[in-house]
Design a protein around this motif. Structure first.
Motif, short mmCIF file in Angstrom:
data_model
loop_
_atom_site.label_atom_id
_atom_site.label_comp_id
_atom_site.label_asym_id
_atom_site.label_seq_id
_atom_site.Cartn_x
_atom_site.Cartn_y
_atom_site.Cartn_z
N ALA A 146 35.12 42.89 55.35
CA ALA A 146 34.98 41.63 54.62
C ALA A 146 35.69 41.70 53.27
O ALA A 146 36.38 40.76 52.87
CB ALA A 146 33.50 41.30 54.43
N ALA A 147 35.51 42.82 52.56
CA ALA A 147 36.14 42.95 51.25
C ALA A 147 37.67 43.01 51.39
O ALA A 147 38.39 42.41 50.58
CB ALA A 147 35.63 44.21 50.55
N ARG A 148 38.16 43.71 52.38
CA ARG A 148 39.61 43.79 52.57
C ARG A 148 40.19 42.45 53.02
O ARG A 148 41.32 42.11 52.66
CB ARG A 148 39.93 44.89 53.58
CG ARG A 148 39.53 46.27 53.08
CD ARG A 148 40.09 47.39 53.92
NE ARG A 148 39.69 48.68 53.37
CZ ARG A 148 40.28 49.29 52.34
NH1 ARG A 148 41.32 48.71 51.75
NH2 ARG A 148 39.85 50.46 51.92
N LYS A 149 39.42 41.69 53.78
CA LYS A 149 39.88 40.37 54.20
C LYS A 149 40.04 39.45 52.99
O LYS A 149 41.01 38.69 52.87
CB LYS A 149 38.90 39.77 55.20
CG LYS A 149 39.32 38.42 55.75
CD LYS A 149 38.31 37.91 56.77
CE LYS A 149 38.73 36.54 57.31
NZ LYS A 149 37.73 36.03 58.31
N ARG A 150 39.06 39.52 52.05
CA ARG A 150 39.17 38.71 50.83
C ARG A 150 40.38 39.13 50.02
O ARG A 150 41.07 38.30 49.42
CB ARG A 150 37.89 38.85 50.00
CG ARG A 150 36.69 38.10 50.56
CD ARG A 150 35.60 37.94 49.51
NE ARG A 150 35.08 39.24 49.09
CZ ARG A 150 34.05 39.85 49.66
NH1 ARG A 150 33.43 39.28 50.70
NH2 ARG A 150 33.62 41.01 49.22
N LEU A 151 40.67 40.44 49.99
CA LEU A 151 41.83 40.91 49.23
C LEU A 151 43.13 40.41 49.86
O LEU A 151 44.04 39.98 49.14
CB LEU A 151 41.82 42.43 49.17
CG LEU A 151 43.01 43.09 48.45
CD1 LEU A 151 43.08 42.62 46.99
CD2 LEU A 151 42.92 44.60 48.54
N ASP A 152 43.23 40.44 51.19
CA ASP A 152 44.44 39.96 51.85
C ASP A 152 44.65 38.48 51.58
O ASP A 152 45.78 38.03 51.31
CB ASP A 152 44.35 40.22 53.36
CG ASP A 152 44.39 41.71 53.69
OD1 ASP A 152 44.84 42.48 52.84
OD2 ASP A 152 43.95 42.09 54.80
N ALA A 153 43.57 37.71 51.66
CA ALA A 153 43.69 36.27 51.41
C ALA A 153 44.09 36.01 49.96
O ALA A 153 44.91 35.12 49.67
CB ALA A 153 42.37 35.57 51.73
N ALA A 154 43.54 36.78 49.05
CA ALA A 154 43.89 36.61 47.63
C ALA A 154 45.35 36.99 47.37
O ALA A 154 46.03 36.36 46.56
CB ALA A 154 42.97 37.46 46.76
N ALA A 155 45.83 38.00 48.07
CA ALA A 155 47.23 38.40 47.91
C ALA A 155 48.16 37.29 48.38
O ALA A 155 49.18 37.00 47.74
CB ALA A 155 47.49 39.69 48.68
N GLU A 156 47.85 36.66 49.51
CA GLU A 156 48.66 35.54 50.00
C GLU A 156 48.66 34.38 49.01
O GLU A 156 49.71 33.78 48.74
CB GLU A 156 48.14 35.08 51.36
CG GLU A 156 48.34 36.10 52.49
CD GLU A 156 47.80 35.58 53.80
OE1 GLU A 156 47.34 34.41 53.85
OE2 GLU A 156 47.83 36.34 54.80
N ALA A 157 47.50 34.05 48.48
CA ALA A 157 47.40 32.96 47.51
C ALA A 157 48.18 33.27 46.24
O ALA A 157 48.83 32.40 45.65
CB ALA A 157 45.94 32.68 47.18
N ARG A 158 48.14 34.51 45.82
CA ARG A 158 48.90 34.92 44.62
C ARG A 158 50.40 34.77 44.85
O ARG A 158 51.12 34.25 43.99
CB ARG A 158 48.56 36.37 44.29
CG ARG A 158 49.29 36.91 43.06
CD ARG A 158 49.25 38.42 43.05
NE ARG A 158 49.85 38.97 44.28
CZ ARG A 158 49.91 40.27 44.57
NH1 ARG A 158 49.36 41.14 43.73
NH2 ARG A 158 50.48 40.69 45.69
N ASP A 159 50.86 35.19 46.03
CA ASP A 159 52.28 35.07 46.33
C ASP A 159 52.72 33.61 46.41
O ASP A 159 53.80 33.24 45.94
CB ASP A 159 52.60 35.79 47.64
CG ASP A 159 52.37 37.29 47.56
OD1 ASP A 159 52.32 37.80 46.42
OD2 ASP A 159 52.21 37.93 48.62
N ALA A 160 51.85 32.78 46.99
CA ALA A 160 52.17 31.36 47.11
C ALA A 160 52.24 30.70 45.73
O ALA A 160 53.11 29.87 45.46
CB ALA A 160 51.14 30.66 47.99
N ALA A 161 51.34 31.07 44.85
CA ALA A 161 51.33 30.49 43.50
C ALA A 161 52.57 30.91 42.72
O ALA A 161 53.12 30.13 41.94
CB ALA A 161 50.07 30.91 42.76
#
Length: 447
Positions: free
Chosen positions: A93-108
């Motif tokens: 769960a924690a790693r999934k949140r990190l992957d999603a946050a990384a994608e959002a950071r790249d998109a921003a």
């Protein structure tokens, strides 16, 4: 120490040490009255208290999130340094949140702020950014709240608060830019720049918080010391809640707790499922053992830092350990019987047996009897404690003068376990009743 054992010890000493004529009276005097002499020597006043051996520090390492104990790098009895990696927890769960946050950071970072729709489009984009930030902050706070390690939890919450303040500033700037655009004061470019900055800050903060939660899955030793697998739960009968949680974790709201079975090691093995707060191991710093003693309020004012004493352990019968007072607590504790006592903290030194051989090193939690030397009188006039009786509110001793008993009022100084100091009223060498004083009357013939 009760009165009877103390008097028995004095009687034995008196019978052994008195002159031959007096010593015979120990066995021949039908009344039990024993005559001896006031002596001269050193008297130590002792305060006795119960206590327990304490470690310098200890810390339990717990799982910060639900997952699996992927790696356990130490075993019971190993010595570790503070900050050393001891275990790793895998939390999907924690790693999934990190992957999603990384994608959002790249998109921003790539942009994406709408330029169509006028001010309304910018307002909607800012509201979505605020909503994303709020969700990220809430998830980070929830993850931090599940961590039982107070130091780690405090650090994560401090990071979260700093991120929230930083985002609030850029969000306010974006809101001001959008409002200025609505009034025709600011250009579209200015609004785009402000809103883009807010989105980048939000995405980066969400990533940093998610990464901090993942980094927390790498568990480190909180102190230097010796490893003990599992936590420090006290032994005893499990509560009804524990039994329910063991049978059905969902019934008690517990996260997949393992019910301990008789004869089975309760330590968590590699590959086992863990929940937030599951104890993995405990590190105990045994580098400087001490003793915490509970001293009664009637004695604590005599105890001073730097004072010395001796320790006896139930676990090492016949051994005596040196001790030194490190500190005396200012606030009291209340015993189960309602008495008031104060905690005295001592440094525990080496121990020896009566034959001089070294005593074993104690372990934290062992029961101890503490005897503190609080006062000392050297080259003092001394009498056995059993020689002093109370009469009309005064301390008196029966002196033998002219073969008859004479009551003599005395002033006492330092009072030891077996002997006491006489400040005035007697001189060394004066013959006195050392035992059976409660059976003597004025003018009674004595040897």
């Amino acid at each position: 120490m009760s009165g009877s054992p103390r008097r028995a010890a004095v009687l034995l000493v008196a019978c052994v040490l008195l002159p031959p004529l007096t010593a015979a009276s120990c066995g021949d005097e039908p009344s039990g009255v024993t005559v001896g002499t006031a002596g001269r020597g050193t008297v130590d006043e002792i305060v006795e208290a119960s206590g327990a051996v304490t470690a310098r520090a200890a810390g339990t390492v717990t799982a910060p999130a639900e997952g699996t104990l992927a790696l356990l790098r130490v075993d019971a009895g190993d010595r570790v340094r503070k900050g050393q990696v001891v275990a790793v927890v895998d939390s999907p769960a924690a790693r999934k949140r990190l992957d999603a946050a990384a994608e959002a950071r790249d998109a921003a970072s790539a942009g994406g702020v709408p330029t169509g729709g006028g001010a309304a489009g910018f307002t909607a984009a800012r509201q979505r950014t605020d909503a994303s930030a709020g969700k990220a902050f809430a998830e980070a706070r929830e993850a931090a709240g599940e961590i039982t390690d107070e130091t780690l939890r405090t650090a994560l919450l401090a990071q979260l608060d700093a991120a929230r303040e930083q985002y609030a500033a850029v969000s306010a700037a974006a809101d001001a830019a959008v409002r200025s655009l609505e009034r025709g004061v600011a250009s579209v470019g200015e609004a785009v720049a402000a809103l883009s900055a807010a989105q980048r800050v939000q995405a980066r903060q969400a990533y940093d918080l998610a990464k901090a939660a993942v980094d927390a899955l790498t568990l480190r030793a909180p102190v230097s010391g010796v490893v003990q697998l599992g936590g420090t739960a006290a032994a005893g009968t499990p509560s009804l809640t524990d039994l329910i949680a063991g049978a059905d974790p969902a019934a008690a709201g517990a996260p997949a707790a393992r019910a301990p079975l008789p004869g089975v090691d309760v330590a968590v093995p590699e590959g086992a499922a863990v929940g937030p707060g599951t104890p993995i191991l405990t590190v105990v710093d045994t580098g400087g053992l001490g003793v915490a003693a509970e001293v009664d309020e009637t004695d604590v004012l005599l105890v001073k830092p730097g004072g010395t004493g001796t320790i006896e352990l139930d676990a090492a019968a016949g051994a005596t350990y040196e001790a030194k007072v490190r500190a005396v607590d200012l606030l009291p504790t209340t015993s189960a019987r309602g008495g008031v006592s104060y905690r005295v903290r001592l440094t525990l030194g080496r121990g020896t047996y009566a034959d001089g051989s070294p005593a074993p090193g104690p372990r934290p939690g062992m029961s101890a009897i503490v005897r503190l030397r609080v006062r000392q009188a050297a080259d003092a006039v001394t009498v056995p404690a059993g020689a002093v009786v109370s009469s009309d509110g005064r301390n008196v001793v029966w002196a033998v003068r002219g073969g008859k008993a004479e009551r003599v009022a005395v002033s006492l100084g330092v009072q030891g376990e077996d002997v006491v100091q006489v400040v005035s009223g007697l001189d060394a060498g004066q013959r006195i009743v050392v035992a059976g004083a409660d059976q003597v009357s004025a003018g009674q013939d004595l040897p």
